[in-house]
Design a protein around this motif. Structure first.
Motif, PDB file in Angstrom:
ATOM      1  N   GLN B 200     -50.982 -16.389 -32.915  1.00 43.01           N
ATOM      2  CA  GLN B 200     -51.134 -17.176 -31.695  1.00 43.01           C
ATOM      3  C   GLN B 200     -50.801 -18.641 -31.972  1.00 43.01           C
ATOM      4  OE1 GLN B 200     -55.124 -17.408 -30.118  1.00 43.01           O
ATOM      5  NE2 GLN B 200     -54.346 -16.774 -28.118  1.00 43.01           N
ATOM      6  N   TYR B 201     -51.329 -19.160 -33.081  1.00 38.76           N
ATOM      7  CA  TYR B 201     -51.008 -20.545 -33.455  1.00 38.76           C
ATOM      8  C   TYR B 201     -49.514 -20.725 -33.622  1.00 38.76           C
ATOM      9  CZ  TYR B 201     -55.871 -21.752 -34.224  1.00 38.76           C
ATOM     10  OH  TYR B 201     -57.182 -22.010 -34.054  1.00 38.76           O
ATOM     11  N   ALA B 202     -48.916 -19.770 -34.329  1.00 34.64           N
ATOM     12  CA  ALA B 202     -47.481 -19.886 -34.596  1.00 34.64           C
ATOM     13  C   ALA B 202     -46.712 -19.985 -33.280  1.00 34.64           C
ATOM     14  CB  ALA B 202     -46.999 -18.679 -35.395  1.00 34.64           C
ATOM     15  N   PHE B 203     -47.009 -19.099 -32.330  1.00 33.72           N
ATOM     16  CA  PHE B 203     -46.308 -19.122 -31.039  1.00 33.72           C
ATOM     17  C   PHE B 203     -46.527 -20.439 -30.307  1.00 33.72           C
ATOM     18  CE2 PHE B 203     -46.676 -14.314 -31.165  1.00 33.72           C
ATOM     19  CZ  PHE B 203     -45.333 -14.141 -31.404  1.00 33.72           C
ATOM     20  N   PHE B 250     -48.370 -33.039 -21.113  1.00 28.56           N
ATOM     21  CA  PHE B 250     -49.495 -33.576 -21.870  1.00 28.56           C
ATOM     22  C   PHE B 250     -50.731 -32.696 -21.745  1.00 28.56           C
ATOM     23  CE2 PHE B 250     -46.783 -37.341 -21.722  1.00 28.56           C
ATOM     24  CZ  PHE B 250     -46.725 -37.572 -23.078  1.00 28.56           C
ATOM     25  N   ARG B 251     -50.878 -32.069 -20.614  1.00 27.89           N
ATOM     26  CA  ARG B 251     -51.999 -31.127 -20.529  1.00 27.89           C
ATOM     27  C   ARG B 251     -51.769 -29.957 -21.506  1.00 27.89           C
ATOM     28  NH1 ARG B 251     -55.017 -27.929 -15.650  1.00 27.89           N
ATOM     29  NH2 ARG B 251     -55.840 -26.322 -17.038  1.00 27.89           N
ATOM     30  N   SER B 252     -50.520 -29.493 -21.573  1.00 30.36           N
ATOM     31  CA  SER B 252     -50.205 -28.381 -22.472  1.00 30.36           C
ATOM     32  C   SER B 252     -50.465 -28.770 -23.919  1.00 30.36           C
ATOM     33  CB  SER B 252     -48.745 -27.965 -22.314  1.00 30.36           C
ATOM     34  OG  SER B 252     -48.474 -27.669 -20.974  1.00 30.36           O
ATOM     35  N   ILE B 253     -50.023 -29.945 -24.282  1.00 27.25           N
ATOM     36  CA  ILE B 253     -50.242 -30.419 -25.655  1.00 27.25           C
ATOM     37  C   ILE B 253     -51.733 -30.495 -25.963  1.00 27.25           C
ATOM     38  CG2 ILE B 253     -50.294 -32.595 -26.924  1.00 27.25           C
ATOM     39  CD1 ILE B 253     -47.548 -32.763 -26.992  1.00 27.25           C
ATOM     40  N   PHE B 254     -52.453 -31.039 -25.001  1.00 27.25           N
ATOM     41  CA  PHE B 254     -53.897 -31.167 -25.165  1.00 27.25           C
ATOM     42  C   PHE B 254     -54.527 -29.802 -25.419  1.00 27.25           C
ATOM     43  CE2 PHE B 254     -58.134 -31.199 -23.261  1.00 27.25           C
ATOM     44  CZ  PHE B 254     -58.723 -32.220 -23.986  1.00 27.25           C
ATOM     45  N   GLU B 255     -54.106 -28.807 -24.598  1.00 24.95           N
ATOM     46  CA  GLU B 255     -54.673 -27.466 -24.747  1.00 24.95           C
ATOM     47  C   GLU B 255     -54.355 -26.865 -26.111  1.00 24.95           C
ATOM     48  OE1 GLU B 255     -53.665 -24.783 -21.651  1.00 24.95           O
ATOM     49  OE2 GLU B 255     -54.784 -25.883 -20.128  1.00 24.95           O
ATOM     50  N   VAL B 256     -53.126 -27.058 -26.531  1.00 25.61           N
ATOM     51  CA  VAL B 256     -52.717 -26.461 -27.804  1.00 25.61           C
ATOM     52  C   VAL B 256     -53.458 -27.124 -28.957  1.00 25.61           C
ATOM     53  CG1 VAL B 256     -50.815 -26.187 -29.423  1.00 25.61           C
ATOM     54  CG2 VAL B 256     -50.485 -25.673 -27.008  1.00 25.61           C
ATOM     55  N   LEU B 257     -53.528 -28.453 -28.924  1.00 23.45           N
ATOM     56  CA  LEU B 257     -54.150 -29.166 -30.036  1.00 23.45           C
ATOM     57  C   LEU B 257     -55.647 -28.907 -30.101  1.00 23.45           C
ATOM     58  CD1 LEU B 257     -52.276 -32.592 -30.017  1.00 23.45           C
ATOM     59  CD2 LEU B 257     -51.871 -30.588 -31.444  1.00 23.45           C
ATOM     60  N   THR B 258     -56.275 -28.793 -28.944  1.00 26.73           N
ATOM     61  CA  THR B 258     -57.718 -28.556 -28.953  1.00 26.73           C
ATOM     62  C   THR B 258     -58.049 -27.080 -28.995  1.00 26.73           C
ATOM     63  OG1 THR B 258     -57.737 -28.606 -26.557  1.00 26.73           O
ATOM     64  CG2 THR B 258     -58.246 -30.669 -27.682  1.00 26.73           C
ATOM     65  N   ASP B 259     -57.022 -26.261 -29.024  1.00 30.99           N
ATOM     66  CA  ASP B 259     -57.186 -24.821 -29.106  1.00 30.99           C
ATOM     67  C   ASP B 259     -57.958 -24.261 -27.902  1.00 30.99           C
ATOM     68  OD1 ASP B 259     -56.836 -22.371 -30.133  1.00 30.99           O
ATOM     69  OD2 ASP B 259     -58.499 -22.479 -31.553  1.00 30.99           O
ATOM     70  N   THR B 260     -57.681 -24.801 -26.732  1.00 30.64           N
ATOM     71  CA  THR B 260     -58.363 -24.320 -25.535  1.00 30.64           C
ATOM     72  C   THR B 260     -57.453 -23.457 -24.667  1.00 30.64           C
ATOM     73  OG1 THR B 260     -57.819 -26.432 -24.528  1.00 30.64           O
ATOM     74  CG2 THR B 260     -60.076 -26.152 -25.317  1.00 30.64           C
ATOM     75  N   GLY B 261     -56.203 -23.387 -24.954  1.00 30.48           N
ATOM     76  CA  GLY B 261     -55.303 -22.581 -24.124  1.00 30.48           C
ATOM     77  C   GLY B 261     -53.893 -22.664 -24.661  1.00 30.48           C
ATOM     78  N   SER B 262     -52.984 -22.015 -23.982  1.00 33.39           N
ATOM     79  CA  SER B 262     -51.619 -21.975 -24.514  1.00 33.39           C
ATOM     80  C   SER B 262     -50.686 -22.965 -23.807  1.00 33.39           C
ATOM     81  CB  SER B 262     -51.061 -20.564 -24.367  1.00 33.39           C
ATOM     82  OG  SER B 262     -51.027 -20.228 -23.005  1.00 33.39           O
ATOM     83  N   GLY B 263     -51.181 -23.628 -22.775  1.00 32.23           N
ATOM     84  CA  GLY B 263     -50.342 -24.620 -22.106  1.00 32.23           C
ATOM     85  C   GLY B 263     -49.355 -23.994 -21.143  1.00 32.23           C
ATOM     86  N   TYR B 264     -48.580 -24.848 -20.479  1.00 31.41           N
ATOM     87  CA  TYR B 264     -47.623 -24.380 -19.465  1.00 31.41           C
ATOM     88  C   TYR B 264     -46.196 -24.726 -19.890  1.00 31.41           C
ATOM     89  CZ  TYR B 264     -51.954 -24.507 -16.811  1.00 31.41           C
ATOM     90  OH  TYR B 264     -53.236 -24.333 -16.401  1.00 31.41           O
ATOM     91  N   PHE B 265     -45.946 -24.602 -21.170  1.00 33.60           N
ATOM     92  CA  PHE B 265     -44.632 -25.038 -21.661  1.00 33.60           C
ATOM     93  C   PHE B 265     -43.491 -24.280 -20.988  1.00 33.60           C
ATOM     94  CE2 PHE B 265     -47.085 -26.338 -25.525  1.00 33.60           C
ATOM     95  CZ  PHE B 265     -46.871 -27.688 -25.354  1.00 33.60           C
ATOM     96  N   ASP B 266     -43.705 -22.980 -20.708  1.00 33.86           N
ATOM     97  CA  ASP B 266     -42.610 -22.216 -20.106  1.00 33.86           C
ATOM     98  C   ASP B 266     -42.312 -22.699 -18.688  1.00 33.86           C
ATOM     99  OD1 ASP B 266     -45.064 -21.342 -19.369  1.00 33.86           O
ATOM    100  OD2 ASP B 266     -44.506 -19.221 -19.286  1.00 33.86           O
ATOM    101  N   SER B 267     -43.365 -22.964 -17.918  1.00 31.79           N
ATOM    102  CA  SER B 267     -43.144 -23.481 -16.569  1.00 31.79           C
ATOM    103  C   SER B 267     -42.460 -24.844 -16.633  1.00 31.79           C
ATOM    104  CB  SER B 267     -44.466 -23.631 -15.828  1.00 31.79           C
ATOM    105  OG  SER B 267     -45.159 -22.420 -15.834  1.00 31.79           O
ATOM    106  N   PHE B 268     -42.928 -25.631 -17.581  1.00 32.23           N
ATOM    107  CA  PHE B 268     -42.390 -26.984 -17.743  1.00 32.23           C
ATOM    108  C   PHE B 268     -40.887 -26.944 -18.052  1.00 32.23           C
ATOM    109  CE2 PHE B 268     -41.306 -29.740 -21.391  1.00 32.23           C
ATOM    110  CZ  PHE B 268     -41.230 -30.952 -20.739  1.00 32.23           C
ATOM    111  N   ALA B 269     -40.512 -26.141 -19.053  1.00 31.57           N
ATOM    112  CA  ALA B 269     -39.094 -26.075 -19.421  1.00 31.57           C
ATOM    113  C   ALA B 269     -38.288 -25.436 -18.292  1.00 31.57           C
ATOM    114  CB  ALA B 269     -38.917 -25.277 -20.705  1.00 31.57           C
ATOM    115  N   GLY B 270     -38.893 -24.428 -17.652  1.00 27.72           N
ATOM    116  CA  GLY B 270     -38.185 -23.728 -16.588  1.00 27.72           C
ATOM    117  C   GLY B 270     -37.854 -24.636 -15.427  1.00 27.72           C
TER     118      GLY B 270
END
Lengths: 54, 787
Positions: B200-203, B250-270
């Motif tokens: 999960q971390y790797a992804f 930044f919300r996605s980064i926050f989630e990933v760094l604090t290990d609270t979720g996976s973020g919305y990177f796909d929506s963001f890039a899409g």
């Protein structure tokens, strides 16, 4: 599990190659003239004529 | 009628048979001989009659200026000890035969190393060995086979900028990152075992890394546009989009760094990826057209200067007041000057809109921009090129740049949208601060993510892109998407007459007086065929060509012609020429005298394009129409009948008058569209809300404008306007649809639990359905309008 990481890296690497290919083709100007290249390759040099210098 | 094997034109004067193929003139035959001699007859097999008519001879010394070192320096793109690289613009390139012939140029001239044609730009790159040939010979070779290079003054300036490719790269990078992030988000959506935490971390971290290029590189166009709008204290649609992009990231980064979720990177890039596609589609420009042409594209690059009885080709910027210019037949007058030798018979139709050439006597001043027709003349320059009448005319409207013409309604719409979103965000923040303060942050960011007006931007750019494409298919090429919106709001249309409503290729000729006998008609035609005056040519066309001989032909340039046919003296010309007295000035008339007595006159009327009547009738129902003309009022009645009673018709309008008229209309709150064809309309077109330049074909020169329309398509203008109005409807409709999506998304968001999976489904679904809706709606509208 390590194999999945390996596969991941491999898949991204393959995708990156395609990305580089795309960038290269744009840089090469492939999208600027979409008419000449497909037509050009159909011209054949008649035997007896010297081919153009490349 | 037999069509010429080379150029496909009708052989009016009979034809020359060579190797069983008919040719209309010696020129075409010569090209054929040259090609067949060099084994290039595939030229004729690839397309039927691919050539250019060579009936109009080109002056022998036309390219002598290419021997001048200084001019050469500025034209060539590269030179080493052996080779020279040169890029020519060849307007005649039109088919695969052209490509074939030009790329085999080395067979015609051994010193040519290689030629590469860029078909869409109509340019050819030639590499030649300058030890064995020179620039002039190459240009002349091209001219001889019917591809005359167009070399104009603006090539002396900086090289043309290449097409901007940055956005294509940005699109590629965004696509790459989007797809890969998507791929790596799937495991999480499909449910990873919690035991596989390290996977999960790797992804997640890979997603983060892949999202960085999107944020830093691909999204740049939005930052630029948003920053510009903020500097102008104007909130455009890109500002809230940038905000949404950043909040998502930044919300996605926050989630990933604090290990609270996976973020919305796909929506963001899409979303960045889809919006970039829309941009690229909308910004697709017509490479072969130029909307920014100024006088330098119209002027030749060099002109012959007479110095101490020697003819020196001189680059135009180097001409000084006091120089004597030698202007050949069919050459353009580049600077204001006084006629010192020869007779000037100048065609100002492009500059002033007068349809007939003007005669100037020695000592008279000649303004730049006219084209000399008939013989050589010498001109003493009184004002340099940059100071001349034409140049000043051109630079006049410059205070107002075309960029600032209007603000798209999309920006205004997005502004309301943004206000509403902020209100919702504030309300839910207040709500959660009362009930559960830990959910403020997730709720507010989710609202900002979901409510980004990207759907609006998407629908707008895709609709615009598709409409531009449909218009382009119908030979109306608009400068940019903003022009569509301008066109939709037009309520007053101003037409130029000469060359726009009328065509310069055809005249309506009627003979007033005693009806002519067949013998007389033939004699008149034979006499007229001796002269190159446009009216004579029109007469010959009307009466039919014949082979009677004319004896003692005399051409009093600008006044009339006379000659003996069958032993009778015929004369054609103005009333003054034939009788010595001033005649009626109404309309364009050519009087005919047989022997001593005047038989009557031919009256010439401009021929209105066939579709004009219906067009004006249709347009009248919804728009006010004006017709302004630089011509004399001889045709007022015909025009009134054509245009209807409520139409304003103005004659003898100089370029400034046209400009003043447009300004006058605009001051009364009108949105004005100006349809014109020549330089005389250029400043009026620039001032108007939408300037459309009409061109006989897209190769011909058009002044700066917002759109270029092929003249055959003029009849469709009414439908073009209707299509542009549909644009707004379609954008609104898809916007409403996107709001439905937004409400669904918001209902999740205000509760503070927008799962990445919901976002990941909602975002592409809404984007794709909006794209599908806009495409089908615009295409259906176009089909309904029969475009």
């Amino acid at each position: 599990m390590g194999v999945i990481i390996l596969l991941l890296i491999a898949s991204i690497a393959v995708a990156a190659i395609f990305l580089l290919g795309f960038i290269w083709s744009v840089k090469d100007g492939q999208y600027e003239d979409e008419f000449s290249p497909p037509v050009r390759m159909l011209f054949d040099d008649k035997p007896g004529n010297d081919s153009p210098e490349k | 009628m037999t069509a010429c094997y080379h150029c496909g034109e009708d052989c009016i004067d009979g034809y020359i048979l060579h190797e069983e193929q008919p040719f209309c003139c010696e020129g075409c035959k010569t090209v054929y001989q040259l090609l067949s001699h060099n084994g290039l007859c595939d030229y004729y097999d690839l397309n039927a009659n691919p050539g250019q008519s060579l009936r109009k001879p080109i002056r022998k010394d036309k390219f002598s200026y290419l021997e001048d070192d200084k001019i050469q320096q500025q034209l060539i793109s590269f030179r080493n000890e052996e080779q020279t690289h040169i890029n020519f613009y060849l307007p005649h390139i039109h088919c695969s035969s052209c490509l074939y012939l030009l790329e085999n140029l080395h067979k015609l001239n051994r010193a040519v190393v290689r030629t590469t044609v860029n078909f869409s730009q109509k340019e050819v790159d030639i590499i030649f060995n300058h030890g064995k040939t020179n620039l002039r010979e190459v240009a002349e070779l091209l001219t001889n086979i019917g591809y005359e290079p167009y070399i104009s003054l603006n090539q002396l300036k900086d090289k043309k900028p290449r097409l901007p490719r940055t956005m294509i790269y940005q699109l590629g990078v965004a696509g790459f990152c989007f797809v890969n992030i998507m791929l790596m988000s799937f495991p999480e959506y499909l449910g990873l075992e919690s035991a596989e935490k390290h996977l999960q971390y790797a992804f997640r971290y890979l997603n983060l890394i892949l999202a960085l290029p999107v944020l830093l590189f691909s999204a740049q166009p939005f930052y630029e546009s948003a920053w510009k709008s903020l500097q102008h204290r104007f909130l455009n649609i890109d500002a809230p989009i940038v905000l949404a992009i950043w909040v998502t990231f930044f919300r996605s980064i926050f989630e990933v760094l604090t290990d609270t979720g996976s973020g919305y990177f796909d929506s963001f890039a899409g979303i960045v990826f889809f919006m970039l596609i829309g941009r690229v589609l909308q910004d697709k420009t017509y490479q072969q057209l130029s909307f920014e042409r100024d006088y330098t594209a119209y002027f030749p690059i060099a002109i012959t200067v007479l110095k101490e009885d020697k003819e020196l080709p001189t680059a135009l910027p180097d001409i000084k007041a006091g120089d004597t210019l030698l202007i050949h037949n069919e050459e353009l007058v580049p600077a204001d000057g006084i006629l010192t030798r020869g007779k000037a018979f100048i065609d100002y139709s492009f500059v002033t809109g007068e349809s007939l050439p003007v005669l100037k006597e020695m000592g008279e001043i000649i303004y730049a921009g006219g084209k000399q027709t008939g013989g050589n003349m010498e001109l003493l320059v009184v004002k340099e090129v940059s100071q001349s009448y034409l140049t000043r005319l051109w630079n006049q409207g410059d205070e107002k740049s075309t960029e600032e013409k209007g603000v798209s309604f999309v920006h205004l719409l997005s502004r309301y949208f943004t206000y509403i979103v902020f209100t919702i965000a504030t309300i839910s923040a207040i709500y959660w601060s009362i009930f559960d303060s830990s959910r403020i942050w997730p709720a507010v960011t989710a609202i900002l993510i979901i409510a980004c007006p990207c759907a609006l931007l998407l629908s707008n750019s895709f609709t615009n892109g598709n409409i531009l494409r449909i218009l382009g298919r119908n030979k109306l090429y608009l400068r940019n998407a903003q022009a569509i919106e301008e066109m939709a709001t037009i309520d007053h249309i101003v037409f130029d007459k000469t060359g726009t409503l009328t065509t310069t290729q055809q005249h309506d000729i009627a003979f007033e007086g005693e009806p002519l006998s067949k013998v007389d008609r033939e004699a008149v035609s034979a006499l007229a065929s001796q002269s190159g005056h446009p009216l004579s040519k029109a007469l010959v066309k009307q009466l039919g060509r014949n082979h009677l001989t004319v004896e003692g032909f005399r051409d009093h340039t600008g006044k009339g012609i006379e000659g003996m046919v069958n032993g009778v003296l015929y004369a054609l010309g103005s009333h003054t020429y034939l009788t010595g007295q001033e005649g009626s000035s109404e309309g364009t008339r050519v009087y005919l005298a047989k022997g001593k007595s005047i038989c009557g006159y031919f009256s010439f009327r401009n021929h209105y394009r066939d579709t004009v009547y219906e067009l004006l009738r249709d347009l009248r129902t919804e728009h006010k129409i004006s017709v302004i003309s630089g011509d004399n009022p001889g045709e007022r009645q015909a025009l009134e009948k054509l245009a209807g009673r409520n139409t304003t018709i103005l004659f003898n309008q100089k370029p400034h008058d046209k400009l003043a008229y447009i300004k006058h209309l605009q001051r009364r709150g009108k949105k004005v569209m100006m349809v014109g064809d020549g330089l005389n309309d250029a400043i009026a077109m620039r001032e108007s809300n939408l300037g459309i330049a009409l061109a006989e074909d897209t190769n011909s020169f058009t002044p700066a404008s917002d759109g270029i329309m092929e003249s055959m398509q003029l009849g469709k203008l009414h439908r073009f306007i209707k299509l542009s109005r549909a644009n707004r409807m379609i954008v609104m409709a898809s916007f409403v649809m996107s709001i439905v999506y937004n409400i669904i998304g918001l209902s999740f968001a205000v509760q503070g639990d927008l799962s990445p999976l919901v976002a990941a489904i909602l975002m592409p679904a809404s984007s794709l359905s909006i794209i599908a809706l806009t495409f089908s709606a615009t295409n259906l509208t176009a089909r309904w309008l029969k475009l």
